[in-house]
Design an enzyme around this catalytic site. Sequence first.
Site, PDB file in Angstrom:
ATOM      1  N   HIS A   1       0.604   5.320   4.315  1.00  0.00           N
ATOM      2  CA  HIS A   1      -0.060   3.926   3.509  1.00  0.00           C
ATOM      3  C   HIS A   1      -0.111   3.399   5.238  1.00  0.00           C
ATOM      4  O   HIS A   1      -1.232   3.108   5.435  1.00  0.00           O
ATOM      5  CB  HIS A   1       1.551   3.413   4.050  1.00  0.00           C
ATOM      6  CG  HIS A   1       0.837   1.610   3.910  1.00  0.00           C
ATOM      7  ND1 HIS A   1       0.575   0.983   2.278  1.00  0.00           N
ATOM      8  CD2 HIS A   1       1.129   0.287   4.254  1.00  0.00           C
ATOM      9  CE1 HIS A   1       0.144  -0.349   2.613  1.00  0.00           C
ATOM     10  NE2 HIS A   1       0.703  -0.641   3.540  1.00  0.00           N
ATOM     11  N   GLU A   2       0.762   3.433   6.845  1.00  0.00           N
ATOM     12  CA  GLU A   2       0.518   3.169   7.574  1.00  0.00           C
ATOM     13  C   GLU A   2      -0.745   4.325   8.538  1.00  0.00           C
ATOM     14  O   GLU A   2      -1.707   3.476   9.575  1.00  0.00           O
ATOM     15  CB  GLU A   2       1.675   2.630   9.024  1.00  0.00           C
ATOM     16  CG  GLU A   2       3.089   2.405   8.217  1.00  0.00           C
ATOM     17  CD  GLU A   2       2.465   0.980   8.024  1.00  0.00           C
ATOM     18  OE1 GLU A   2       1.377   0.375   8.464  1.00  0.00           O
ATOM     19  OE2 GLU A   2       3.243   0.349   7.261  1.00  0.00           O
TER      20      GLU A   2
ATOM     21  N   HIS B   1      -4.357   2.367   7.062  1.00  0.00           N
ATOM     22  CA  HIS B   1      -4.067   1.503   7.313  1.00  0.00           C
ATOM     23  C   HIS B   1      -5.257   1.819   9.052  1.00  0.00           C
ATOM     24  O   HIS B   1      -6.487   0.543   9.268  1.00  0.00           O
ATOM     25  CB  HIS B   1      -3.138   0.989   8.317  1.00  0.00           C
ATOM     26  CG  HIS B   1      -2.532  -0.250   6.531  1.00  0.00           C
ATOM     27  ND1 HIS B   1      -3.143  -0.812   6.753  1.00  0.00           N
ATOM     28  CD2 HIS B   1      -1.054  -0.611   6.590  1.00  0.00           C
ATOM     29  CE1 HIS B   1      -2.993  -1.815   5.944  1.00  0.00           C
ATOM     30  NE2 HIS B   1      -1.160  -1.646   5.766  1.00  0.00           N
TER      31      HIS B   1
ATOM     32  N   GLU C   1      -5.133  -3.816   1.950  1.00  0.00           N
ATOM     33  CA  GLU C   1      -3.214  -3.113   1.539  1.00  0.00           C
ATOM     34  C   GLU C   1      -3.468  -1.923   0.665  1.00  0.00           C
ATOM     35  O   GLU C   1      -2.725  -1.283   0.200  1.00  0.00           O
ATOM     36  CB  GLU C   1      -2.028  -4.044   1.096  1.00  0.00           C
ATOM     37  CG  GLU C   1      -2.276  -5.367   2.975  1.00  0.00           C
ATOM     38  CD  GLU C   1      -1.391  -4.150   3.582  1.00  0.00           C
ATOM     39  OE1 GLU C   1      -0.688  -3.642   3.191  1.00  0.00           O
ATOM     40  OE2 GLU C   1      -2.143  -4.593   4.871  1.00  0.00           O
TER      41      GLU C   1
ATOM     42  N   ASP D   1      -2.516   1.930   0.295  1.00  0.00           N
ATOM     43  CA  ASP D   1      -1.546   2.113  -0.635  1.00  0.00           C
ATOM     44  C   ASP D   1      -1.495   3.429  -1.051  1.00  0.00           C
ATOM     45  O   ASP D   1      -0.971   4.396  -2.305  1.00  0.00           O
ATOM     46  CB  ASP D   1      -1.097   1.105  -2.116  1.00  0.00           C
ATOM     47  CG  ASP D   1       0.095  -0.108  -1.940  1.00  0.00           C
ATOM     48  OD1 ASP D   1       0.452   0.222   0.083  1.00  0.00           O
ATOM     49  OD2 ASP D   1      -0.355  -1.327  -2.178  1.00  0.00           O
TER      50      ASP D   1
ATOM     51  N   HIS E   1      -0.595  -8.803  -0.024  1.00  0.00           N
ATOM     52  CA  HIS E   1      -0.799  -7.528  -0.879  1.00  0.00           C
ATOM     53  C   HIS E   1      -1.146  -7.943  -2.390  1.00  0.00           C
ATOM     54  O   HIS E   1      -1.006  -9.248  -2.545  1.00  0.00           O
ATOM     55  CB  HIS E   1       1.243  -7.302  -0.633  1.00  0.00           C
ATOM     56  CG  HIS E   1       1.690  -6.473   0.813  1.00  0.00           C
ATOM     57  ND1 HIS E   1       1.689  -7.691   2.077  1.00  0.00           N
ATOM     58  CD2 HIS E   1       1.686  -4.923   1.372  1.00  0.00           C
ATOM     59  CE1 HIS E   1       2.025  -6.922   3.001  1.00  0.00           C
ATOM     60  NE2 HIS E   1       1.660  -5.489   2.287  1.00  0.00           N
TER      61      HIS E   1
ATOM     62  N   ARG F   1       1.093  -2.215  -7.181  1.00  0.00           N
ATOM     63  CA  ARG F   1       0.712  -1.849  -5.797  1.00  0.00           C
ATOM     64  C   ARG F   1       1.138  -0.053  -7.125  1.00  0.00           C
ATOM     65  O   ARG F   1       1.387   0.882  -6.363  1.00  0.00           O
ATOM     66  CB  ARG F   1       1.526  -2.094  -4.948  1.00  0.00           C
ATOM     67  CG  ARG F   1       1.630  -3.341  -4.582  1.00  0.00           C
ATOM     68  CD  ARG F   1       1.901  -3.706  -3.119  1.00  0.00           C
ATOM     69  NE  ARG F   1       1.817  -2.884  -2.211  1.00  0.00           N
ATOM     70  CZ  ARG F   1       2.160  -3.082  -0.678  1.00  0.00           C
ATOM     71  NH1 ARG F   1       3.309  -3.975  -0.297  1.00  0.00           N
ATOM     72  NH2 ARG F   1       2.151  -2.010   0.284  1.00  0.00           N
TER      73      ARG F   1
END
Length: 772
Positions: free
Chosen positions: A606-607, A610, A668, A672, A734, A740
């Site tokens: 996920h990071e 980004h 986000e 995800d 989010h 999600r």
Amino acid sequence: MYSLLLSLILFSPTTNHEIPDCESHSDIFKDSRTIFFPNVRSEIVEDVLTIRINISNHEKFKDNRKCSKDADEQLFWHKSMDRSEIRTLQSKIMQKYMDLNADPCVDFYQYACGNWKKYFHIPPDRSAYDTFEIIRENLDVVLNDILRHNSEDDSNEAPLIETLFEYSVDCNDTTDATVKAKMFYESCMNEEQIAKRGGTPLLEIIDLLGGWPLLSQKKKPFDLFQLLARLRLLTNDVLISQWIGPDMKNANQYIVHIDQPTLGLPSRDYFLDPKNIRYIRAYKILILDTAKLLGADLSDAEADVDKMVDFETKLAAIMASSEERRNISEIYLKTDLSSMTLYFPQYDWKRYFDLVLGPSVNLRTPVAVYCVKYLLDLVQLLSNTDKITIQNYLIWRFVRQRINNLDYRFLALKQRFNYVMFGREKAPERWQFCVGQVNAHLGMALGAMFVEKHFDSSSKSDTIAMTHALMTSFKAILQESSWLDEHTKQYAKMKVESMDLKIGFPDFVLNRTELAMRYYDVTISRDCFFENVLGILRHSSRAEQKKLGCDVNRTLWSTSPAVVNAYYSRNKNQIMFPAGILQPPFYHKHFPKALNFGGIGVVIGHEITHGFDDKGRLFDQQGNLMMWWRESAIRNFYEKAQCIIDQYSQYVLPQLKVPIDGYLTQGENIADNGGLKEAFRAYETWTEANPKADECLPGLNLTSKQLFFLNFAQVWCGQQKIEEAKNRMKTSVHSPGIFRIIGVLRNSIEFAREFECEENSRMNPLNKCIIW
């Protein structure tokens, strides 16, 4: 028709971070609490998922949290447990949350979390309760155990508030930082002393700030920019937000940043939407009752409060919305202090920055502005508002933050307001509040004690290895992407390889001398909780001042080690995983790798993603705002991002009458989706290299790859109150937690394959949105 449990992600931290974010970054749990609504019915019509919610606004919940050492989740802190015991325990926990009567190809959320509500309800001191809250509570229990062993230090010197606004200080307190943390905790827990002092500490600092007209009809000289500067020195951003951070177009240089501020309610919509009148009324009552406790005459104060809130409503009206601010490059203006005085001559910038930043500031000091229109409109608003109202408002925003540090009477007012806003029926236990205060204000000192006692060094090396595996996975996905040109692919690969990893904790926290030096200008007294907080806030602004004119230090950590979160910084192209998140269900060294990849692996992915979402893609490998994509790749990205936007915009919460904002949440959602795909590919690669590894959990008749998806989903089990759901739908970037999960898995070819979901079943639609 079929049943779903609805979870939303919340931002309701146990700590109150008052220092503005000095870097643009994203984190996986910005709204960091998962929740769901009981009694949910849902249906899919033409691929539109609709959630029907039945819940009473006044429903009472029994507090049945398990905080004792024999609770299942607490057992993970027992280092004596061996591999077999750990896996048996984790299997027990996962099984009890599952609803085995649900079809995973129809509703995977119900399948993974269907029985969660049988074991947990929302405690009265929470507006939500979820897996993350359990993790945080477990961590807080451990941190409290560390802090409650009182310090043996005999010093008890009270901080001097008279020196708060001085540029430099003579204090050089070399007391061990961990001792200061324990003394700070003691001062917070000393409720008898706090009650004895009442509102006096706050009244003293208000007097230093020039007084609060609401408390007295006596008029005193009012200097707007001196007051704004003094509030900034105590890390309050009112009317304008100002901080020192890396320049977006020169990420190696610290510069001054100016932006629009936050407001006294969670978002501008609370002031501008007439349907929110009950929240405005509660806000006014909070102001009036706080002023009354401080000695105001309510017969004179009510009209003044009406003027203050009317002023804040006008302030909200001139602020740009989140949607209007989403394109960073359009709102960024690089200038310097001399030009600022020409652009906005009505503002006394030089005097303000002289007070805030001291002698290091000059007319050539670079400044980045993100709110040009707001600053122009603010001039008009200030000129049409009487000075008493402006002064009342500015001091109120300071008072609002400081009632956290006063006695039970002020906390009761805050609690009553929180009940209206979020449905929270009581305040947290005092020990929980004080642990959060220590972590917010002396987080590195507390983190040092946590790391020394509880952090397993193997988890750091494991996480580093997994991160490199996820990076390799992402690069493979890049290479396969037919919509990207070769130039953009190679640049993206370079950006991934340049990502700076911060895992666990910074090394200096284990060096007592270096740690003590970090807090050399902080004096802590066991009897002065209020002044302790002010002193630490001033310490933070001094540390920020020292950055100006320096090159960016990329070794710095921006968060405490003992927190449950993860971050990506666009300005530094940096990913950070504090020690606090490296625990079950995200990670355990004895877990099957399927769970670790499905837990912390997805977080890592996920990071990483980004860096390539709608905002992250605008920054290069050094963290500079720069267009490195070719035009064809940009067009293709927009097309694929629109698919994600459209998909998530179909998800609606009818009783709230608020659809998900697919545009606002796209970053986000992209992270995800990318995070899950990268983590699963990395896990597949690991299994190929380790074909004989034992990847089973006793009692769970699932393949290792199915366990991956199950652990991924179960971190979102939880529930929330309707008031908090409304707040999240107004303010969160989010998507609601259920989406999600549902949204990501419906786009996952690998999920459909592993659970053998028929084509065009509810969890395996024909049309899938895939970017990374």
